[in-house]
Design an enzyme around this catalytic site. Sequence first.
Site, PDB file in Angstrom:
ATOM      1  CB  THR A 294      39.658   1.102   9.481  1.00 47.62           C
ATOM      2  OG1 THR A 294      39.080   1.881   8.438  1.00 47.62           O
ATOM      3  CG2 THR A 294      39.346   1.739  10.812  1.00 47.62           C
ATOM      4  CB  CYS A 295      41.859   0.759   4.440  1.00 46.26           C
ATOM      5  SG  CYS A 295      42.955   2.179   4.428  1.00 46.26           S
TER       6      CYS A 295
END
Length: 1032
Positions: free
Chosen positions: A999-1000
């Site tokens: 997700t980063c």
Amino acid sequence: MFFTGDPTSRKRVDLGGRSSKERDRQKLLEQTRLERNRRLWLRRQNSAALTIQKYFRGRKVVEAEHAKVREHFYQTYGKHCQNVDRHCFGPDSEFLRQLIFFFDAHNLNDFSVLVETCRLIQNFVRDSGDTVGLFAGMDYSPSHSLVAYRLKRLSFACIQAIHQNRKQLKDQLLMAPEEATASTTILLQTLFLFLDPKLPWACKAVGYLMQRNVFFLFREVILMVKENISAGGSFGKIYTLERVLALMISHVGQSTCVCSNVDSQWSFSSQILTIPFIWQLFPYLKVVFASWRLTLHYTNKMVLCVQNHASLLPTDISNKFPVYACLLGNILETAGAALSQPDCSFEMAMDLAAVTTFLLDALPPIKSSSRESPTVAEDDMIIGDEIEEIVLDSNLEQQITNAIDSRFLLQLTNVLFGGISAACDPHNEGPDDKEVAAITAACAFLHVTFNTLPLERIMTVLAYRTELVPVLWNFIKRCHHNQKWSPLPERFSYLLGDAPGWLLPLAVFCPVYKHMLMIVDNEEFYEQEKPLSLKDVRCLIVILRQALWQLLWVIPSVHPTYGKSISNTSAHKRQLVETIQNRVGTVVSELLSQLQDWNNRRQFTPPSDFHADGVNDFFISQAAVEGSKAHDILKQAPFLIPFTSRVKIFTSQLASVRQRHGAHGVFTRNRFRIRRDHILEDAYNQMSQLSEEDLRGLIRVTFVNEFGVEEAGIDGGGIFKDFMENITRAAFDVQYGLFKGTADHLLYPNPGSGMIHEQHLQFFHFLGTLLAKAMFEGILVDIPFATFFLSKLKQKYNYLNDLPSLDPELYRHLIFLKHYKGDISGLELYFVIVNNEYGEQTEEELLPGGKNIRVTNENVITFIHLVSNHRLNFQIRQQSSHFLRGFQQLMQKDWIDMFNEHELLLLISGSLDSLDVDDLRCHTNYAGGYHSEHYVIDMFWEVLKSFSLENQKKFLKFVTGCSRGPLLGFKYLEPLFCIQRAAGSASEEALDRLPTSATCMNLLKLPPYRSKEQLEAKLMYAINADAGFDLS
């Protein structure tokens, strides 16, 4: 020859290039000039000495002659006039000629002779009943000039005697005619006798007295009187002095009067009407002056006086009683009576508006308890400037504010608008000169009134009891349609000069119409289309938008000026224009913002109607630069700029702040360890300890699952997004008790939160900080706030029309009361409201003593708005205040003010529309062997498109950490979404793997599945596993 060291033989050289002869010439000319000036001064000195000597000798001769005639007078007629009979007053007698010649008001014996003479005149007239015969004999015509001369000189002597001895006679100055023994009464009664308009010399006598500035003498007498009497005076009496003044002002106003014009500096208006509270002292004079004929005459004279000779007004009273304020108070106090007379003329109303407008403009603002006083920003102050603050006497303020009441406003507007229709066809020709004059007079007066008096006193009257709004709108619409704005009449030209003609009408129309919109309900605005039709409102929006753009961008910028002056210099004129331009810019901006709120509730015009035509890429780039003109427009009128452009500016400002605070640095000071089943408590304990500086920096989160084991994910930003989404969902859950839901499931602070949480206000502060952090980091959170609560983030006040979003049933009941035709007092309602929180009922008064105040047809509107205020503002004031404090730790007010409440909701939660899969596909990168035309990629997009909205949101959260995409589209997702091949080969072992994400990096690791069904099954399992970050 050798140098000896003696400097005397060195030749002098003029470095200026001039020769010594030229220096001598200049010196000679200067000496000659000085000598000439000295001789001229001596000649003037000698001439002045001769003049003084001549005057002195002349005065000595005159005094000697006066003494000689006085002595002869005493020998002939006696020191107490004991030898005087009625024949002594005839044209052939020397009695009056000698008395007039030697009379000196400083001489006590002369004063006694004058008083006795006046007493004898009154007795003889009373006995014979023939005033003319006493002075002219049998025939007036042959001796009319002599008689008129003697009587006007005698009249002036009476006034001189009273004025000169006013200190000694101060106890006798206010006496009625019945007290005939007093010296002042005898003198004034005789004066009253001489000025009788029925007498043939009356006009000449009054004209002579005017030329001798008797109103100045009367002024000093009256001021002496005011120092020695109580404020109330003696009621029921008509003083002799008052009767004389009434007679003089009545004579001047008559059509038969042939008196020459008196210098305005010494007129009745300048000298008497500038005395504070003159009508309290002379109520009979007030009645006489209030006749429309006299008011017309004197206001017409004052129009020229106050504008051209204002600096010549008296200045003999304290600073608390400026003469222009006293003049204004006295004029306004009688204006209502003059306007109410059936034969009141349009010209009088015009003159009255002109005079009061000028005087009101010179006043300092009069504040009330509910009016916010304007403040001067430090940037607007010039170093070295001194602003002298004028503070009016409280009783004088009260006189002015009480005079401009509902009755006066109704009368003035009725007379001015008497011949103007509010229903003219806008396609007809533009307004005629009379209509322009009437509109200008009304608008000029009301404009300066708005700047000076408390608005709450007059707004409701103007909005609902006059035709001001329809008349002004018809005027504005026709002028706009014809593209022609008539210039101002000359008497009001000082207000605007060469400024646009639409400034004054908009300066008055906008605040009054805005006030109407605060009181009107939804049914009246949308269904009944009151006060303006929706078609007219759309036209109004266009006019206001164009005017505001002209003021803020096209016309050279102006800065507000806070001092007021009564001078008519060009600088003052520029100040007036700048003041009105700033005022119109403010009120137009406020009205457009309010109309945008009405359009957001129920759309009646496209949102683009509020956008200025001149907004382009250059303007947008400038608007992001603080201190630029475009940035100032963004702060004052953000609706002129499209929403998407404002969002771009907002995000760029946030990115700049994050960069300054090292938000993209490698090292992070703040690391949270959060238990998923105690997320709110852990976050509150750890985040509350952070300073504002720490809150602006990076925060990294490590989740602990229900088994006490740290989850495997490494927070590169995605875990923090997930943390923010989960904590906001938990904190704003209605089950937690801090927030409640409306009938439409919109959130607002729970008024009874203190009954559930002891530290509820600290929690609201924390939640405000939490929401601000989400916005600061660009994270969208799914929190459906009620718009009336979001207005608190903008520090705005909620009104009746916001109530349906909170309590539609209460709103319907209040509207029922508003339109109730019967006697409301029969419903047994009182100014109290019952609160019911968790089964506990409490009763609160809406006004002090409200439980004893019954709701009636007269106060029902007040009751309705007090109830709305209680529910929308008062009940949640503490919770909203603490939430706002926490919110403003990270979110500057300027940033939030760029958006209205509905736009703010989009900024917080994003659009509620379905996920735009096509937009996501257009802004996706590929890696690991995938490309846009790969068969696995084609299957993926087909599967994602077939998902429900709920599953699409789950997918978005799975790959980005947030269930909502960027507000302006996936083009602004940082970094762009990327799909990476998860396995090098399509082996069975590789195909059995689930999709994973980072997700980063907004990264989806997708194995190369062979069929659409397999891809759909694996993807659905992954996004619904709810396994935290163990799948990352």
